[in-house]
Scaffold this motif. Structure first.
Motif, PDB file in Angstrom:
ATOM      1  N   THR A 331       0.816  -1.221   0.000  1.00 61.26           N
ATOM      2  CA  THR A 331       0.000   0.000   0.000  1.00 61.26           C
ATOM      3  C   THR A 331       0.845   1.264   0.000  1.00 61.26           C
ATOM      4  O   THR A 331       0.281   2.364  -0.057  1.00 61.26           O
ATOM      5  CB  THR A 331      -0.927   0.007   1.222  1.00 61.26           C
ATOM      6  OG1 THR A 331      -0.146  -0.099   2.430  1.00 61.26           O
ATOM      7  CG2 THR A 331      -1.903  -1.155   1.153  1.00 61.26           C
ATOM      8  N   GLY A 332       2.160   1.125   0.057  1.00 60.91           N
ATOM      9  CA  GLY A 332       3.014   2.307   0.036  1.00 60.91           C
ATOM     10  C   GLY A 332       2.975   3.095   1.331  1.00 60.91           C
ATOM     11  O   GLY A 332       2.963   4.338   1.310  1.00 60.91           O
ATOM     12  N   GLY A 333       2.898   2.400   2.486  1.00 58.42           N
ATOM     13  CA  GLY A 333       2.889   3.087   3.778  1.00 58.42           C
ATOM     14  C   GLY A 333       4.268   3.619   4.113  1.00 58.42           C
ATOM     15  O   GLY A 333       4.977   3.047   4.968  1.00 58.42           O
ATOM     16  N   VAL A 334       4.642   4.700   3.468  1.00 55.86           N
ATOM     17  CA  VAL A 334       6.002   5.219   3.579  1.00 55.86           C
ATOM     18  C   VAL A 334       6.319   5.653   5.004  1.00 55.86           C
ATOM     19  O   VAL A 334       7.399   5.372   5.526  1.00 55.86           O
ATOM     20  CB  VAL A 334       6.206   6.386   2.598  1.00 55.86           C
ATOM     21  CG1 VAL A 334       7.568   7.036   2.816  1.00 55.86           C
ATOM     22  CG2 VAL A 334       6.067   5.903   1.168  1.00 55.86           C
ATOM     23  N   GLN A 335       5.357   6.321   5.663  1.00 54.11           N
ATOM     24  CA  GLN A 335       5.629   6.825   7.006  1.00 54.11           C
ATOM     25  C   GLN A 335       5.881   5.692   7.986  1.00 54.11           C
ATOM     26  O   GLN A 335       6.846   5.717   8.759  1.00 54.11           O
ATOM     27  CB  GLN A 335       4.451   7.669   7.494  1.00 54.11           C
ATOM     28  CG  GLN A 335       4.672   8.279   8.878  1.00 54.11           C
ATOM     29  CD  GLN A 335       3.503   9.129   9.326  1.00 54.11           C
ATOM     30  OE1 GLN A 335       2.513   9.252   8.600  1.00 54.11           O
ATOM     31  NE2 GLN A 335       3.586   9.707  10.493  1.00 54.11           N
ATOM     32  N   ARG A 336       5.035   4.659   7.951  1.00 52.10           N
ATOM     33  CA  ARG A 336       5.219   3.518   8.851  1.00 52.10           C
ATOM     34  C   ARG A 336       6.522   2.784   8.537  1.00 52.10           C
ATOM     35  O   ARG A 336       7.276   2.395   9.429  1.00 52.10           O
ATOM     36  CB  ARG A 336       4.042   2.564   8.700  1.00 52.10           C
ATOM     37  CG  ARG A 336       2.753   3.085   9.302  1.00 52.10           C
ATOM     38  CD  ARG A 336       2.739   2.855  10.801  1.00 52.10           C
ATOM     39  NE  ARG A 336       1.424   3.167  11.351  1.00 52.10           N
ATOM     40  CZ  ARG A 336       1.065   4.339  11.835  1.00 52.10           C
ATOM     41  NH1 ARG A 336       1.952   5.331  11.826  1.00 52.10           N
ATOM     42  NH2 ARG A 336      -0.125   4.541  12.324  1.00 52.10           N
ATOM     43  N   LEU A 337       6.801   2.582   7.255  1.00 50.95           N
ATOM     44  CA  LEU A 337       8.041   1.900   6.882  1.00 50.95           C
ATOM     45  C   LEU A 337       9.259   2.716   7.289  1.00 50.95           C
ATOM     46  O   LEU A 337      10.287   2.160   7.685  1.00 50.95           O
ATOM     47  CB  LEU A 337       8.066   1.632   5.382  1.00 50.95           C
ATOM     48  CG  LEU A 337       7.105   0.547   4.870  1.00 50.95           C
ATOM     49  CD1 LEU A 337       7.125   0.499   3.358  1.00 50.95           C
ATOM     50  CD2 LEU A 337       7.482  -0.807   5.441  1.00 50.95           C
ATOM     51  N   SER A 338       9.150   4.035   7.164  1.00 49.07           N
ATOM     52  CA  SER A 338      10.256   4.899   7.574  1.00 49.07           C
ATOM     53  C   SER A 338      10.508   4.779   9.076  1.00 49.07           C
ATOM     54  O   SER A 338      11.661   4.736   9.528  1.00 49.07           O
ATOM     55  CB  SER A 338       9.950   6.348   7.204  1.00 49.07           C
ATOM     56  OG  SER A 338      10.987   7.206   7.606  1.00 49.07           O
ATOM     57  N   GLN A 339       9.428   4.683   9.860  1.00 49.42           N
ATOM     58  CA  GLN A 339       9.584   4.481  11.294  1.00 49.42           C
ATOM     59  C   GLN A 339      10.204   3.123  11.579  1.00 49.42           C
ATOM     60  O   GLN A 339      11.076   2.976  12.444  1.00 49.42           O
ATOM     61  CB  GLN A 339       8.217   4.595  11.976  1.00 49.42           C
ATOM     62  CG  GLN A 339       7.621   5.985  11.924  1.00 49.42           C
ATOM     63  CD  GLN A 339       6.224   6.034  12.506  1.00 49.42           C
ATOM     64  OE1 GLN A 339       5.637   5.003  12.839  1.00 49.42           O
ATOM     65  NE2 GLN A 339       5.663   7.229  12.626  1.00 49.42           N
ATOM     66  N   PHE A 340       9.738   2.120  10.858  1.00 55.37           N
ATOM     67  CA  PHE A 340      10.285   0.761  11.003  1.00 55.37           C
ATOM     68  C   PHE A 340      11.789   0.773  10.741  1.00 55.37           C
ATOM     69  O   PHE A 340      12.581   0.186  11.492  1.00 55.37           O
ATOM     70  CB  PHE A 340       9.585  -0.167  10.002  1.00 55.37           C
ATOM     71  CG  PHE A 340       9.270  -1.519  10.569  1.00 55.37           C
ATOM     72  CD1 PHE A 340      10.290  -2.382  10.901  1.00 55.37           C
ATOM     73  CD2 PHE A 340       7.970  -1.925  10.754  1.00 55.37           C
ATOM     74  CE1 PHE A 340      10.024  -3.640  11.404  1.00 55.37           C
ATOM     75  CE2 PHE A 340       7.683  -3.175  11.267  1.00 55.37           C
ATOM     76  CZ  PHE A 340       8.706  -4.038  11.599  1.00 55.37           C
TER      77      PHE A 340
END
Length: 832
Positions: A331-340
């Motif tokens: 889904t392109g969850g960039v913010q969550r992936l960036s936090q991860f």
């Protein structure tokens, strides 16, 4: 530099103390003249009488003592600074430094007594609000007074401190204050409680929204001022460690244990990651503002262990079981992936673990696309070019995720490249899809070039698509499979006049040749050469046929023969794909004509078409006496004029379908068996051409009775077929396709599988030729060395397994190209 020596006149002593009139004089009492251009370049060595030095030192001691007792002191800063300067020049630096330290310790004792008196007046525990204010006031007064002393005694910092490598004056004074004021356990307890209370208040304000709010700003300012009492150049200070560092670490650990337990109990990976990221970010900022770097590093190590390392397996297990990480990637969850990514970058090897999980997610995405395509391909729903379009879309999304979420980390970029390579070499469908995508891009470029509304954007897009295809081509290990599929598509593109612009076609050929060598593209180059000869052959045929017409031959003008307009394309048999000339088993008693026809699976042509072929064959024998022509009707097409009463339509069909339709000029109906007999082809081949004429939206032929359907296709066995008198297509020209053989019969392999098997068979002579070439050059070679050399030479064409090479070696030994060494069975010798 020029050194000037001199003595002071005795009658100038009092003036020297007040206005520093240091004037160098000569031995006769006069001023010594100097020619130096700048006074700043002079280094003065001043000789002062011992009595004056003792008087000045006593004067400074008096000032230090009054500061130590906390009394109000009035003195000339300039006078004290001058005295300290010439005292340092005359060896009093260490005495002044020790006196300053004694004064600081004494003043610290005074401050401790005042603190104890304040606490006694507050029933032994102080007041929550007044005690910190009192402590801060004492600290501020001490700092201001001793900073003034430090400025007066600056020459000590510049000489003795630097030479002896002892703590600077101000650091020493502040250390003395801390050691004295915070020496008692009662004061330490109150300071610790107040500090931890401020920290807890700030954390509670942050916990409500996980953001810095306006309400928390006063607390942050108060904490900053309070912790300034304890900041020191050495994080190993016992007072700082006992009062601030250790209690803060212990309280923080206990607080975050509760936070971690509450976050994990939500059983929601996104919530846990969000809270971990926010809290670790907040604690990092808190340590940066209030704590010594060493203490902050210790705390973040503890918190990283609590939030991440202790739950590492559980976090990734939850991510795998719930598909949370894969969902974020899709889904392109960039913010969550960036936090991860930010979280796991804090843990040793954490980024590599996350990268491995990311690789599994994107590989799973690609595999689902491949499975979906393979399922829909069997239903003839998708084309090969659509697979590559989907994979390119995925690749673009992956690179965007790496750039935006993982800060363009090279480890993640390498993972994307490895997954692409793995996916592209996992199935031959990708090779076929890339060949189809490249074919479609070249045809699009042709359409753009021929369009009246051609734009620069259209040309650039077509060129970019072709460039993407060539970049993907480099990922293949088995490039010969791609080459075989590309030859198939190029064959259809060239024979049907749908080839792209010549410069793009040649650019693709040049790039492939650069990657794989001249031998790899030899067949493709011969195909383009044949294409250029098409026009020359037809021009000669047209002229030859016209000359025959003038001689009275019973043929039409030009290339129009008996009402049939004939166009022939002559192909060099070894250069074009063998799949366009499918072979069948030939009976032993078959005639030569049957052998020739069966070799290419050709239809028995109608009399109209057969006479045209005979005319062209006569022409070609005169043109090339030593060449043999074999007609391939599978590749031909025909435009049939269909007249049904007042309705006049045109049907664009294959040569086989044209032969079927021309049969109905002589009879109104034919059975399926009769049609198959007239065509002289197999049951499967007949159905491929006949079924589209019967099962189309507007059928050209209809059965005389109800037809049963099998696997969505009509069963025509035993049925009579006749012309559909109700044919009502509104199109003037209708195109009718031919069904693939694997659709008609499940026993026929699809083109992808058949082509791959053919390629594997074709590899055998290539591998054998490479082995012979290596052995001919080496004469004698050990087994592993021979395998490595063959793999190295063939790596630009395809990936070869050692087991295949071993089998080819055994075959060459049987045919006496090689032999084993009698003393060493793993060594081979070349037989000339």
């Amino acid at each position: 530099q020029r050194r000037v020596h001199g003595t002071f006149a005795r009658n100038e002593t009092t003036k020297m103390a007040s206005s520093f009139p240091f004037v160098p004089v000569n031995q006769h009492g006069g001023v010594e003249e100097t020619s130096l251009p700048c006074l700043d370049a002079l280094h003065w060595t001043i000789e002062v009488p011992a009595q004056q030095l003792q008087t000045s030192f006593a004067y400074l001691q008096t000032i230090l003592q009054r500061f130590a007792d906390g009394e109000e002191v009035r003195f000339s800063c300039e006078d004290a600074y001058n005295r300290a300067s010439y005292l340092c020049d005359n060896g009093y630096s260490e005495q002044i430094y020790n006196g300053f330290c004694d004064a600081a310790k004494t003043r610290g004792v005074v401050a401790r007594k005042r603190t104890e008196e304040f606490m006694n007046s507050s029933n032994g525990n102080g007041n929550d609000k007044t005690f910190p204010q009192f402590l801060e006031a004492q600290w501020t007064t001490f700092q201001s007074q001793f900073r003034l002393l430090r400025d007066v005694l600056m020459s000590v910092d510049g000489t003795f401190v630097v030479q002896s490598r002892v703590p600077p004056l101000m650091d020493m004074a502040l250390s003395c204050f801390r050691e004295q004021v915070f020496a008692t356990p009662q004061v330490q307890r109150l300071v610790t409680e107040y500090f931890l209370g401020l920290v807890q208040t700030e954390r509670d304000l942050y916990a409500s929204s996980l953001q810095i709010t306006e309400e928390s700003i006063p607390t942050r300012d108060l904490l900053a001022r309070f912790t300034s009492l304890f900041k020191t150049q050495s994080a190993k200070s016992e007072i700082y460690s006992a009062v601030i560092a250790e209690p803060f670490l212990h309280a923080s650990q206990s607080y975050h244990i509760q936070l971690v337990r509450a976050a994990w109990n939500t059983n929601n990976l996104a919530t846990y990651i969000e809270r971990a990221y926010r809290w670790l970010e907040a604690e990092t900022d808190r340590c940066r503002r209030y704590m010594e770097p060493a203490v902050g590093k210790r705390l973040m190590t503890v918190l990283d262990t609590l939030w991440l390392e202790d739950h590492k397996e559980d976090i990734f297990g939850l991510a795998e079981s719930t598909g949370s990480l894969e969902t974020l990637v899709e889904t392109g969850g960039v913010q969550r992936l960036s936090q991860f990514y930010a979280l796991w970058s804090r843990v040793p090897e954490g980024a590599k673990i996350l990268c491995a999980q990311f690789g599994l997610c994107i590989k799973s995405q690609a595999n689902r696309v491949l499975e979906q395509f393979e399922t829909q391909k069997q239903k003839q729903v998708l084309q090969g070019s659509q697979l590559i379009a989907e994979l390119l879309k995925l690749e673009k999304a992956w690179h965007a995720t790496v750039t935006e979420a993982f800060n363009g980390d090279g480890v993640f970029r390498d993972m994307v490249s490895r997954v692409k390579s793995t996916v592209f070499n996992s199935t031959h469908l990708v090779a076929e899809g890339l060949a189809a995508y490249l074919d479609a891009a070249l045809q699009t470029a042709r359409n753009v070039q021929s369009s009246a509304e051609e734009t620069v954007t259209d040309r650039d897009k077509a060129s970019q698509d072709i460039e993407k295809c060539l970049d993907l081509f480099r990922l293949f290990d088995d490039r010969d499979i791609f080459e075989r599929f590309y030859r198939e598509y190029t064959c259809q593109r060239l024979l049907n006049s749908r080839n792209g612009p010549e410069e793009l076609e040649m650019e693709v050929l040049r790039r492939i040749k650069k990657e794989c060598g001249t031998d790899f593209t030899a067949h493709l180059e011969h195909m383009y050469t044949d294409l250029k000869l098409f026009a020359d052959v037809m021009n000669q045929f047209r002229k030859w046929n016209h000359d025959r017409a003038d001689l009275g031959a019973a043929v039409g003008s030009g290339v129009n023969i008996d009402g049939v307009e004939l166009e022939v394309q002559v192909l060099t048999a070894n250069s074009w794909p063998t799949s366009i000339m499918p072979k069948e088993n030939i009976a032993r008693d078959a005639t030569q004509a049957d052998r020739d026809r069966s070799a290419v699976n050709q239809f028995l042509l109608s009399s109209e078409l057969s006479s045209c072929c005979m005319v062209f064959k006569e022409f070609y024998k005169q043109l090339h006496a030593g060449r043999k022509l074999i007609w391939n009707t599978n590749l031909g097409s025909a435009l049939i004029r269909f007249n049904l009463g007042s309705i006049h339509r045109e049907l664009l069909v294959s040569t086989g379908q044209a032969c079927i339709l021309l049969l109905f000029n002589g009879s109104s109906s034919y059975s399926f068996e009769d049609i198959k007999s007239h065509l002289g082809v197999s049951d499967i081949e007949c159905r491929r051409h006949l079924l589209p004429l019967v099962a189309a939206k507007h059928p050209v032929l209809v059965a005389d009775s109800t037809v049963s359907w099998t696997n969505e296709l009509p069963d025509l066995t035993g049925k009579l077929l006749q012309i559909n008198n109700q044919f009502n297509s509104k199109k003037v020209r209708t195109q009718i396709q031919v069904l693939p053989a694997n659709v008609v019969s499940s026993t026929v392999k699809d083109t992808t599988t058949a082509t791959a098997e053919t390629v594997h068979e074709d590899r055998k002579p290539i591998v054998e030729a490479c082995i012979v070439r290596v052995m001919k050059a080496k004469k004698r070679l050990e087994h592993n060395g021979l395998v490595a050399e063959v793999v190295n030479q063939l790596r630009t064409r395809f990936h070869i397994e050692p087991s295949v090479i071993k089998a080819r070696i055994e075959s060459l030994i049987e045919r006496e190209f090689l032999e084993r060494d009698k003393d060493d069975k793993r060594t081979y010798k070349y037989l000339a």
